[in-house]
Design a protein around this motif. Structure first.
Motif, PDB file in Angstrom:
ATOM      1  N   LEU A  54      -5.219   2.463   6.209  1.00  0.00           N
ATOM      2  CA  LEU A  54      -4.512   2.026   5.008  1.00  0.00           C
ATOM      3  C   LEU A  54      -3.852   0.667   5.240  1.00  0.00           C
ATOM      4  O   LEU A  54      -3.969  -0.239   4.411  1.00  0.00           O
ATOM      5  CB  LEU A  54      -3.467   3.062   4.603  1.00  0.00           C
ATOM      6  CG  LEU A  54      -2.623   2.701   3.376  1.00  0.00           C
ATOM      7  CD1 LEU A  54      -3.477   2.579   2.128  1.00  0.00           C
ATOM      8  CD2 LEU A  54      -1.517   3.734   3.167  1.00  0.00           C
TER       9      LEU A  54
ATOM     10  N   LEU B 133      -6.208  -7.066   1.640  1.00  0.00           N
ATOM     11  CA  LEU B 133      -6.073  -7.282   0.198  1.00  0.00           C
ATOM     12  C   LEU B 133      -4.891  -8.183  -0.121  1.00  0.00           C
ATOM     13  O   LEU B 133      -4.967  -9.026  -1.015  1.00  0.00           O
ATOM     14  CB  LEU B 133      -5.919  -5.945  -0.526  1.00  0.00           C
ATOM     15  CG  LEU B 133      -7.191  -5.090  -0.621  1.00  0.00           C
ATOM     16  CD1 LEU B 133      -6.854  -3.687  -1.078  1.00  0.00           C
ATOM     17  CD2 LEU B 133      -8.203  -5.744  -1.565  1.00  0.00           C
TER      18      LEU B 133
ATOM     19  N   GLY C 211       0.845  -1.190   0.000  1.00  0.00           N
ATOM     20  CA  GLY C 211       0.000   0.000   0.000  1.00  0.00           C
ATOM     21  C   GLY C 211       0.878   1.236   0.000  1.00  0.00           C
ATOM     22  O   GLY C 211       2.079   1.161   0.293  1.00  0.00           O
TER      23      GLY C 211
ATOM     24  N   TYR D 284      -6.552  -2.214   5.428  1.00  0.00           N
ATOM     25  CA  TYR D 284      -7.072  -2.580   4.103  1.00  0.00           C
ATOM     26  C   TYR D 284      -6.016  -3.283   3.276  1.00  0.00           C
ATOM     27  O   TYR D 284      -6.294  -4.262   2.589  1.00  0.00           O
ATOM     28  CB  TYR D 284      -7.589  -1.350   3.352  1.00  0.00           C
ATOM     29  CG  TYR D 284      -8.872  -0.781   3.883  1.00  0.00           C
ATOM     30  CD1 TYR D 284      -9.979  -1.603   4.132  1.00  0.00           C
ATOM     31  CD2 TYR D 284      -9.006   0.578   4.142  1.00  0.00           C
ATOM     32  CE1 TYR D 284     -11.163  -1.087   4.621  1.00  0.00           C
ATOM     33  CE2 TYR D 284     -10.187   1.106   4.622  1.00  0.00           C
ATOM     34  CZ  TYR D 284     -11.260   0.275   4.869  1.00  0.00           C
ATOM     35  OH  TYR D 284     -12.435   0.791   5.353  1.00  0.00           O
ATOM     36  N   ALA D 285      -4.785  -2.772   3.311  1.00  0.00           N
ATOM     37  CA  ALA D 285      -3.707  -3.354   2.517  1.00  0.00           C
ATOM     38  C   ALA D 285      -3.437  -4.790   2.948  1.00  0.00           C
ATOM     39  O   ALA D 285      -3.216  -5.672   2.100  1.00  0.00           O
ATOM     40  CB  ALA D 285      -2.438  -2.506   2.649  1.00  0.00           C
TER      41      ALA D 285
ATOM     42  N   VAL E   4      -8.151   5.146  -0.468  1.00  0.00           N
ATOM     43  CA  VAL E   4      -8.696   5.046   0.884  1.00  0.00           C
ATOM     44  C   VAL E   4      -8.838   6.462   1.432  1.00  0.00           C
ATOM     45  O   VAL E   4      -7.848   7.188   1.566  1.00  0.00           O
ATOM     46  CB  VAL E   4      -7.761   4.218   1.800  1.00  0.00           C
ATOM     47  CG1 VAL E   4      -8.285   4.192   3.229  1.00  0.00           C
ATOM     48  CG2 VAL E   4      -7.596   2.813   1.253  1.00  0.00           C
TER      49      VAL E   4
ATOM     50  N   LEU F 145      -6.372   1.643  -5.370  1.00  0.00           N
ATOM     51  CA  LEU F 145      -7.660   1.801  -4.697  1.00  0.00           C
ATOM     52  C   LEU F 145      -7.518   2.893  -3.650  1.00  0.00           C
ATOM     53  O   LEU F 145      -6.685   2.777  -2.746  1.00  0.00           O
ATOM     54  CB  LEU F 145      -8.067   0.473  -4.042  1.00  0.00           C
ATOM     55  CG  LEU F 145      -8.012  -0.749  -4.965  1.00  0.00           C
ATOM     56  CD1 LEU F 145      -8.204  -2.023  -4.167  1.00  0.00           C
ATOM     57  CD2 LEU F 145      -9.039  -0.621  -6.069  1.00  0.00           C
TER      58      LEU F 145
ATOM     59  N   CYS G 218      -3.511   6.214   0.036  1.00  0.00           N
ATOM     60  CA  CYS G 218      -4.131   7.409   0.607  1.00  0.00           C
ATOM     61  C   CYS G 218      -3.197   8.586   0.339  1.00  0.00           C
ATOM     62  O   CYS G 218      -2.038   8.401  -0.051  1.00  0.00           O
ATOM     63  CB  CYS G 218      -4.397   7.235   2.106  1.00  0.00           C
ATOM     64  SG  CYS G 218      -2.914   7.122   3.120  1.00  0.00           S
TER      65      CYS G 218
ATOM     66  N   LYS H  67      -3.416  -2.127  -5.411  1.00  0.00           N
ATOM     67  CA  LYS H  67      -2.942  -1.779  -4.069  1.00  0.00           C
ATOM     68  C   LYS H  67      -3.692  -0.554  -3.551  1.00  0.00           C
ATOM     69  O   LYS H  67      -4.011   0.344  -4.321  1.00  0.00           O
ATOM     70  CB  LYS H  67      -1.436  -1.499  -4.089  1.00  0.00           C
ATOM     71  CG  LYS H  67      -0.579  -2.696  -4.473  1.00  0.00           C
ATOM     72  CD  LYS H  67       0.897  -2.343  -4.482  1.00  0.00           C
ATOM     73  CE  LYS H  67       1.754  -3.521  -4.918  1.00  0.00           C
ATOM     74  NZ  LYS H  67       3.200  -3.206  -4.891  1.00  0.00           N
ATOM     75  N   PRO H  68      -3.959  -0.489  -2.240  1.00  0.00           N
ATOM     76  CA  PRO H  68      -4.640   0.691  -1.700  1.00  0.00           C
ATOM     77  C   PRO H  68      -3.674   1.855  -1.484  1.00  0.00           C
ATOM     78  O   PRO H  68      -2.474   1.647  -1.268  1.00  0.00           O
ATOM     79  CB  PRO H  68      -5.211   0.194  -0.370  1.00  0.00           C
ATOM     80  CG  PRO H  68      -4.279  -0.882   0.049  1.00  0.00           C
ATOM     81  CD  PRO H  68      -3.784  -1.520  -1.228  1.00  0.00           C
TER      82      PRO H  68
END
Length: 199
Positions: free
Chosen positions: A188, A195, A71, A191-192, A140, A138, A109, A106-107
């Protein structure tokens, strides 16, 4: 250990302070660590080059940092409602990573700092999201379930954490800015990790 890349450019230290707090938030998630990197300044003199290693702070980012992370937290000061030139210059050079899909899925921010409360923070955050979306990342955000986002009189937006440095350029973060930066790092990283495990 999975890693989140916390990548920033900072001129007076405000964005660096946010990056450090985001990294603190990342480290609060078991199984995830922060890899903090920066980008070199750019010069109007074409012959000028930066040292290979910065005088202080984290090392300069390399493309392998992008490949190895799960991420990305991306930060830049606000420059007339847009990201600063060093960050834009770095992003503009990622055609290879884009072609290879290095960041796809990949997330990510974003975070920023400006001198004034209405200094273009939100447009800067949105401008930093655009190249990340082109890379297939993606985004966030920062939800209003974070109480500090509802209570802050300083920095903080649903698009990403921010800091108001004032005309003196103070890098000292407010209590709300610290809470939001750490929350953004935790979100972050969480979520990462999900995933990465499901992928």
């Amino acid at each position: 250990m999975k890693e989140i890349l916390v990548l920033y450019y900072s001129h007076r230290g405000s964005v660096r302070a946010l990056a450090e707090q985001i990294a603190q938030g990342v480290h609060q998630v078991p199984g995830v660590a922060a890899r903090v990197r920066t980008v070199p300044r750019v010069s109007t003199v074409c012959e000028a080059v930066a040292n290979d290693i910065p005088d202080d702070g984290p090392p300069y980012v390399e493309e392998r940092d992008l490949a190895e992370c799960i991420g990305l937290a991306l930060g830049s000061p606000t420059r007339f409602g847009n990201m600063a030139a060093p960050m834009k210059y770095f992003l503009d050079g990622l055609a290879g990573a884009w072609a290879n899909g290095t960041l796809t899925g990949k997330p990510a921010c974003v975070f920023t700092s400006s001198a004034s409360l209405h200094g273009g923070q939100e447009s800067t955050l949105l401008s930093m999201m655009l190249p990340l979306m082109h890379h297939g990342m993606l985004i966030v955000g920062l939800p209003y379930s974070e109480a500090a986002l509802r209570d802050t009189c300083t920095g903080g937006t649903p698009y990403g954490v921010s800091h108001v440095a004032g005309q003196a350029g103070s890098a000292r973060l407010s209590e709300h800015e610290i809470a939001l930066a750490q929350a953004q790092g935790r979100l972050l990283a969480g979520y990462a990790l999900k995933l990465a495990v499901s992928g």
